[in-house]
Design an enzyme around this catalytic site. Sequence first.
Site, PDB file in Angstrom:
ATOM      1  N   TYR A   1      56.595  50.467  84.583  1.00  0.00           N
ATOM      2  CA  TYR A   1      55.805  50.230  85.912  1.00  0.00           C
ATOM      3  C   TYR A   1      54.122  50.239  85.501  1.00  0.00           C
ATOM      4  O   TYR A   1      53.281  50.470  86.610  1.00  0.00           O
ATOM      5  CB  TYR A   1      56.447  51.149  87.065  1.00  0.00           C
ATOM      6  CG  TYR A   1      57.611  50.737  87.611  1.00  0.00           C
ATOM      7  CD1 TYR A   1      57.609  49.883  88.516  1.00  0.00           C
ATOM      8  CD2 TYR A   1      58.972  51.092  86.841  1.00  0.00           C
ATOM      9  CE1 TYR A   1      58.862  49.204  88.979  1.00  0.00           C
ATOM     10  CE2 TYR A   1      60.225  50.348  87.086  1.00  0.00           C
ATOM     11  CZ  TYR A   1      60.167  49.618  88.344  1.00  0.00           C
ATOM     12  OH  TYR A   1      61.368  49.260  88.648  1.00  0.00           O
TER      13      TYR A   1
ATOM     14  N   GLU B   1      51.673  53.189  95.498  1.00  0.00           N
ATOM     15  CA  GLU B   1      52.639  52.405  95.441  1.00  0.00           C
ATOM     16  C   GLU B   1      54.088  52.079  96.120  1.00  0.00           C
ATOM     17  O   GLU B   1      54.336  53.518  96.117  1.00  0.00           O
ATOM     18  CB  GLU B   1      52.911  51.750  93.817  1.00  0.00           C
ATOM     19  CG  GLU B   1      51.713  51.538  92.959  1.00  0.00           C
ATOM     20  CD  GLU B   1      52.028  51.569  91.482  1.00  0.00           C
ATOM     21  OE1 GLU B   1      51.258  51.078  90.824  1.00  0.00           O
ATOM     22  OE2 GLU B   1      53.241  51.723  91.220  1.00  0.00           O
TER      23      GLU B   1
ATOM     24  N   GLN C   1      50.949  72.183  92.538  1.00  0.00           N
ATOM     25  CA  GLN C   1      52.004  71.355  93.088  1.00  0.00           C
ATOM     26  C   GLN C   1      53.297  71.822  92.946  1.00  0.00           C
ATOM     27  O   GLN C   1      54.273  71.225  93.539  1.00  0.00           O
ATOM     28  CB  GLN C   1      51.835  70.016  92.828  1.00  0.00           C
ATOM     29  CG  GLN C   1      50.123  69.661  93.122  1.00  0.00           C
ATOM     30  CD  GLN C   1      49.791  68.090  92.480  1.00  0.00           C
ATOM     31  OE1 GLN C   1      50.957  67.685  91.971  1.00  0.00           O
ATOM     32  NE2 GLN C   1      48.803  67.651  92.701  1.00  0.00           N
TER      33      GLN C   1
ATOM     34  N   HIS D   1      51.764  67.174  89.123  1.00  0.00           N
ATOM     35  CA  HIS D   1      52.622  65.902  89.173  1.00  0.00           C
ATOM     36  C   HIS D   1      53.832  66.399  88.516  1.00  0.00           C
ATOM     37  O   HIS D   1      54.274  65.777  87.634  1.00  0.00           O
ATOM     38  CB  HIS D   1      51.759  64.825  88.214  1.00  0.00           C
ATOM     39  CG  HIS D   1      50.604  64.486  88.833  1.00  0.00           C
ATOM     40  ND1 HIS D   1      49.759  63.615  88.155  1.00  0.00           N
ATOM     41  CD2 HIS D   1      49.925  64.793  90.066  1.00  0.00           C
ATOM     42  CE1 HIS D   1      48.666  63.373  88.993  1.00  0.00           C
ATOM     43  NE2 HIS D   1      48.660  63.930  90.057  1.00  0.00           N
TER      44      HIS D   1
ATOM     45  N   TYR E   1      39.406  59.946  90.002  1.00  0.00           N
ATOM     46  CA  TYR E   1      38.655  60.747  91.025  1.00  0.00           C
ATOM     47  C   TYR E   1      37.307  60.681  90.899  1.00  0.00           C
ATOM     48  O   TYR E   1      36.593  60.866  91.888  1.00  0.00           O
ATOM     49  CB  TYR E   1      39.311  62.229  91.097  1.00  0.00           C
ATOM     50  CG  TYR E   1      40.724  61.961  91.419  1.00  0.00           C
ATOM     51  CD1 TYR E   1      41.295  61.701  92.755  1.00  0.00           C
ATOM     52  CD2 TYR E   1      41.662  62.351  90.561  1.00  0.00           C
ATOM     53  CE1 TYR E   1      42.463  61.541  92.778  1.00  0.00           C
ATOM     54  CE2 TYR E   1      42.983  62.302  90.829  1.00  0.00           C
ATOM     55  CZ  TYR E   1      43.543  61.972  92.063  1.00  0.00           C
ATOM     56  OH  TYR E   1      44.725  61.769  92.297  1.00  0.00           O
TER      57      TYR E   1
END
Length: 379
Positions: A255, A245, A90, A152, A266
């Site tokens: 958070y 979110e 990613q 991520h 998953y």
Amino acid sequence: MRIPMVRLLLVGVLTCCAQSSWAGLQFQTEHYRVGIEIVADGLSHPWSIAFLPTGEQLVTERDGRLRLIQEGRLHPDPIAGVPQVAAVGQGGLLDIVLHPEFEQNRWVYLSYSDQTDEGLTTRVMRARFEDHALVDTELLFEALPRASGGRHFGGRMVFDSDGYLYLSVGDRGEMEKAQDGLDHAGSIIRLHDDGRIPEDNPFTGDSSVLDEIYTLGNRNPQGMALHPQTGEVWSNEHGPRGGDEVNRIQAGLNYGWPEVTHGINYSGSRITEHTELPGMESPLLDWTPSIAPSGMVFYTGDEFPSWRGQILNGALRDRLISRVSITELQGEYQLQEEERMLQGFAQRIRDIRQSPEGEIWLLTDQSPGQVVRLRPVTD
């Protein structure tokens, strides 16, 4: 205050079935018939766009190129001076933002993934944009420690009204990092425009948390935008399987990831029994099942007046735009998803922005990917 998701939503109706190109297509929303215009095509996984005061646009491609759109045409030559990026998983060349005083100083900010023998990480650099090149390059921030794997990286950035730079750093696929104050992963970072650490950052002087950290417990925020009235930073964030979110980013808050979440692994196994805990901030809204939200914008323009003050979220997994209304009463916010648009186009929406003219621009996370402009159809 968290409001449960509305499950029955209006879906945009297509007026054409082609999905290979959006050119000339229209779709019906609750308030408008919207036409789609292709501004640029043939890009490799475009990730972010910035609007220059001259009317041109800068677009990042995840594999490491920065491109210029000039008079509605993609310049054939990539911009020189972009740092080497690690286009792994990613990762790659990610966000681009302009300095609030760009017209005077020409500073452009880029986030990207970088690789050494010690692993991969998220970095931020700035450079001056001159003569189709980046010059006077400065490295401002590097998330530490580095980690293996290509997941991520976060990388979304925004300047607030006071000129502070905010950066999201994902948990790098290792969820426990988000609760480790001595690891930048899984947090929102706050810096001065030159990379210095603000003295009033919430954990400055706390030996258990790195000084750059503004919030903890963030899994992988992929959208960030300023509330048009309060100037506060808001974000959307990828959950795992469920539990995406929308959050209002406030100094020093935790958070919750992975101690609290509305999602599951998953594999289908539980991550935690808790969807809320004392001392951990609950989301203003969650999507379960996931839509994989990406870019976000508070719409304030004149092209679509019925959407003013609402949040438009792009989505990767569900390939749509989620329109979210906001009600504020005595400092408490209630959010509700009002509509899901573009579901029939089967395009991953990586970024969504408002142009200076109030138009809505999208980037499709494809190769070839597109830069797309939305306009109301009045005929």
